[in-house]
Design an enzyme around this catalytic site. Structure first.
Site, PDB file in Angstrom:
ATOM      1  N   ASP A 108       0.739  -1.435  -0.354  1.00 41.14           N
ATOM      2  CA  ASP A 108       0.061   0.715  -0.471  1.00 41.14           C
ATOM      3  C   ASP A 108       1.304   1.618  -0.135  1.00 41.14           C
ATOM      4  O   ASP A 108       1.848   1.459   0.353  1.00 41.14           O
ATOM      5  CB  ASP A 108      -0.624   0.167   1.044  1.00 41.14           C
ATOM      6  CG  ASP A 108      -2.727  -0.037   1.168  1.00 41.14           C
ATOM      7  OD1 ASP A 108      -2.365   1.279   0.269  1.00 41.14           O
ATOM      8  OD2 ASP A 108      -2.867  -0.407   1.297  1.00 41.14           O
ATOM      9  N   ASP A 210      -3.541   4.170  -2.253  1.00 37.26           N
ATOM     10  CA  ASP A 210      -4.325   4.960  -1.184  1.00 37.26           C
ATOM     11  C   ASP A 210      -4.816   6.524  -2.284  1.00 37.26           C
ATOM     12  O   ASP A 210      -3.811   7.102  -1.626  1.00 37.26           O
ATOM     13  CB  ASP A 210      -3.486   5.497  -0.035  1.00 37.26           C
ATOM     14  CG  ASP A 210      -4.807   5.521   0.987  1.00 37.26           C
ATOM     15  OD1 ASP A 210      -5.998   4.805   1.287  1.00 37.26           O
ATOM     16  OD2 ASP A 210      -5.460   6.008   1.832  1.00 37.26           O
ATOM     17  N   GLU A 264      -6.263   3.669  -5.902  1.00 40.48           N
ATOM     18  CA  GLU A 264      -7.963   3.804  -5.258  1.00 40.48           C
ATOM     19  C   GLU A 264      -8.496   4.785  -6.223  1.00 40.48           C
ATOM     20  O   GLU A 264      -8.150   6.360  -5.931  1.00 40.48           O
ATOM     21  CB  GLU A 264      -7.727   4.036  -3.790  1.00 40.48           C
ATOM     22  CG  GLU A 264      -8.842   3.927  -3.124  1.00 40.48           C
ATOM     23  CD  GLU A 264      -9.150   4.000  -2.336  1.00 40.48           C
ATOM     24  OE1 GLU A 264      -9.387   3.415  -1.296  1.00 40.48           O
ATOM     25  OE2 GLU A 264      -8.757   4.753  -1.341  1.00 40.48           O
ATOM     26  N   HIS A 335     -11.324  -4.051   2.464  1.00 38.96           N
ATOM     27  CA  HIS A 335     -11.375  -3.623   4.485  1.00 38.96           C
ATOM     28  C   HIS A 335     -12.247  -2.232   4.404  1.00 38.96           C
ATOM     29  O   HIS A 335     -12.429  -1.814   5.887  1.00 38.96           O
ATOM     30  CB  HIS A 335      -9.465  -3.275   4.613  1.00 38.96           C
ATOM     31  CG  HIS A 335      -9.020  -2.137   3.702  1.00 38.96           C
ATOM     32  ND1 HIS A 335      -8.823  -1.980   2.891  1.00 38.96           N
ATOM     33  CD2 HIS A 335      -8.628  -1.022   4.456  1.00 38.96           C
ATOM     34  CE1 HIS A 335      -8.661  -0.796   2.792  1.00 38.96           C
ATOM     35  NE2 HIS A 335      -8.280   0.310   3.565  1.00 38.96           N
ATOM     36  N   ASP A 336     -12.710  -1.434   3.682  1.00 38.56           N
ATOM     37  CA  ASP A 336     -13.027  -0.174   3.926  1.00 38.56           C
ATOM     38  C   ASP A 336     -14.756  -0.297   3.521  1.00 38.56           C
ATOM     39  O   ASP A 336     -15.683   0.515   3.677  1.00 38.56           O
ATOM     40  CB  ASP A 336     -12.759   0.839   2.676  1.00 38.56           C
ATOM     41  CG  ASP A 336     -11.572   1.861   3.316  1.00 38.56           C
ATOM     42  OD1 ASP A 336     -10.607   1.126   3.959  1.00 38.56           O
ATOM     43  OD2 ASP A 336     -11.200   1.928   2.232  1.00 38.56           O
TER      44      ASP A 336
END
Ligand code: TEU
Ligand code: CA
Length: 572
Positions: A108, A210, A264, A335-336
């Site tokens: 990430d 991200d 993202e 994970h969101d």
């Protein structure tokens, strides 16, 4: 070293297009040292499991130095491993052992913001004339009240936090402990490119970036244009220098390595899709579209589920936009968000396995690189926290704090907390369910976040023993995708887009053609293929309800609830 592969058409083969990505949230995968937190050694111990899934790339959520205000998305040291995760030696061993198994590692990259504990920010806030001041975005008090900006996680909602010592506000799109970097400062960009090289030179295979769409800020600070009202990610993802920076990053770093890149794409609209990934533009390979999850969240907010025709329309648009240029990615969980099967399928005992298999089939028969989140390969479900003390995610904790400011009654508060429990990101962050023990085989001690109580029956060990399990089905899907290039590169043709239950499409490459039948509803249905859609006989290649048999096109078929079937469809 081989340069990043830039292909002239989406049909040009590339390892990152053929990859199946498995996302690991390292805090929740496997604890190895009995502190209740997942770690790198735990992940090393589970590499055989990952390899046997048939995936080829692992994306690891942040493991860098961090005070963990947002579980590692607030980085205080980009070149260190967070103590809870292990050491740099553990990391090197992990990477070597992954490569030994033919697995690639994607890390990430969180560079829209740092932690407020990062030395750059500590310096920057020490005085207005500190050399690091311009690493961040400030609004001094002499300029009056800063123009409205929204924060995702702030209790009061504003993305401006007051800094008393230098009598200025700083910008933070996420929590107050996540100040946004100033990408207009070339020194910031140099630092970012340096840290990227540091990890590439260690041998990692790529980055998931991200909120990369937010890095260019509108420094003229206009009021939010009307069309973005209530929709601020769309505004944040349209900074004036965004593509200049992505192109520069590609030139300076990405083009030097044979690497995997996925950004993202919160707030990225389909009209702009190709700007990020069109080959000649030399920016990124892929990004995650948020249109589907945004539509889902909007439906949930209305107390509904996203209807199936809308689901298909959005899904198909984001496949078709890359038909000629660029390349897409697909995901149904990470994970969101809450858990894949709880959001898009049916997590009741009756349909949990079957609907999970259908969703996995959709991902692995799509013309895009599929991302599968840990636990979804066994159909892990929402945990549905009901009391405040169970939450760990800053987003949920701050949402509850914000709600409390309205002085709700006890009943109102309880209802709010329960609603939060259904949508919270914590649903997707509970420990991996390896077996039926108290802590699911994740840890020997009480984990940092509760284990879902259904681990007694829903776990890897149980599914290993059952050849009809979701886990085995997922392995069959990864194998099928590896064997059938048509499922990766083949032309995508949706059939019956208006059907209210079925997601039906054809994938064709040369003489190979497959029809994928997915019933996304709880109700069975009758269907017949028209001769154009499906001439002749077709054999079942993989199905969650049918054995291997021949299907005759002209005959009516009963499609079971959540049926997922791939048929080899002969071309006329
Ligand atoms: O997420 C950013 C983002 O746009 C959303 O996914 C958002 O966090 C979510 O919808 C809130 O419900 C990225 C990371 O994936 C997320 O975990 C971090 O919290 C965030 O950035 C800040 O780094
Ligand atoms: Ca640990």
């Amino acid at each position: 070293m081989k340069g990043q592969e830039i292909n002239t058409t989406p049909l040009a083969r590339a390892w990152w297009k053929e990859a199946v990505v498995y996302q690991v949230y390292p805090r929740s995968f496997q604890d190895s040292n009995g502190d209740g937190v997942g770690d790198l050694r735990g992940l090393i111990n589970r590499l055989d499991y990952i390899q046997r899934l048939g995936v080829s790339v692992v994306w690891l959520n942040p493991i860098y130095g961090s005070p963990n205000d947002d579980n590692g998305y607030d980085i205080s040291d980009y070149r260190a491993i967070m103590a809870e995760m292990g050491t740099m030696e553990d990391f090197d061993e992990l990477l070597a052992k992954m490569h030994d198994r033919g697995l690639k590692l994607v890390m990430d990259l969180v560079v829209n913001h740092t932690s407020d504990e990062h030395p750059w920010f500590v310096q920057a806030r020490s005085s207005r004339d500190n050399p690091y001041r311009d690493f961040y975005i400030w609004w001094p008090e002499e300029k009056g009240v800063p123009p409205r900006r929204w924060s995702y996680f702030d209790v009061d909602g504003s993305a401006w936090a007051w800094d008393e010592r230098t009598r200025s506000y700083y910008l933070h799109y996420f929590s107050v402990k996540q100040p946004d970097l100033n990408w207009d400062n070339p020194a910031v960009r140099r630092e970012v490119y340096d840290l990227m090289r540091f990890w590439f030179d260690k041998g990692i295979d790529g980055f998931r970036m991200d909120v990369i769409g937010f890095i260019s800020k509108d420094m003229s600070f206009p009021e939010l244009p009307e069309k973005y009202r209530g929709n601020y990610p769309h505004y944040y993802a349209h900074g004036p220098r965004l593509h200049e920076y992505l192109h520069e990053m590609n030139r300076e770093v990405l083009s030097q390595y044979d690497c995997f890149t996925v950004g993202e794409g919160a707030g990225v609209v389909i009209e702009d899709a190709l700007l990020f990934v069109e080959e000649e533009r030399k920016e990124l390979q892929m990004f995650f579209s948020f249109e589907l999850v945004d539509a889902m969240k909007a439906a949930v907010a209305r107390g509904e589920r996203l209807d199936i025709p809308s689901f298909k329309r959005i899904w198909s648009q984001w496949i078709e936009v890359f038909a000629e240029r660029g390349w897409g990615s697909v995901y149904l969980g990470n994970h969101d968000f809450a858990r894949m099967v709880s959001v898009w399928g049916d997590d009741s005992p009756e349909f949990r396995d079957r609907s999970t298999k259908a969703l996995l089939m959709l991902l692995l028969t799509s013309r895009a690189t599929p991302f599968v989140y840990y636990g979804d390969e066994i159909g892990m479900t929402n945990v549905n926290f009901i009391s405040e003390g169970q939450f760990r995610d800053i987003e949920s904790i701050n949402a509850i704090k914000r709600f409390k400011k309205q002085n709700p009654s006890a009943d109102e508060l309880a209802a709010f907390v329960r609603a939060q429990g259904r949508t919270s990101r914590d649903n997707a962050r509970t420990p991996m369910q390896w077996n039926g023990e108290q802590y699911g085989g994740f840890s020997e001690v009480t984990p940092w976040i509760e284990v879902n109580s259904n681990t007694d029956t829903l776990n890897v060990e149980v599914q290993e023993q059952n050849p009809d399990s979701t886990l085995h089905f997922f392995r069959a899907l990864t194998m099928l995708r590896r064997e059938q290039l048509a499922l990766i590169y083949g032309d995508y043709a949706p059939l019956r887009p208006e059907h209210s239950q079925l997601f039906l499409y054809r994938r064709t490459l040369g003489v190979e053609s497959f029809i994928i039948i997915l019933n996304l509803s709880r109700e069975p249905l009758e269907m017949t293929f028209t001769a154009e859609e499906f001439p002749g006989l077709g054999e079942v290649v993989l199905s969650n309800v049918r054995g291997q048999e021949s299907l005759i096109a002209e005959t009516g078929l009963t499609i079971e609830p959540f049926e997922a079937t791939v048929i080899r469809a002969p071309l006329e």
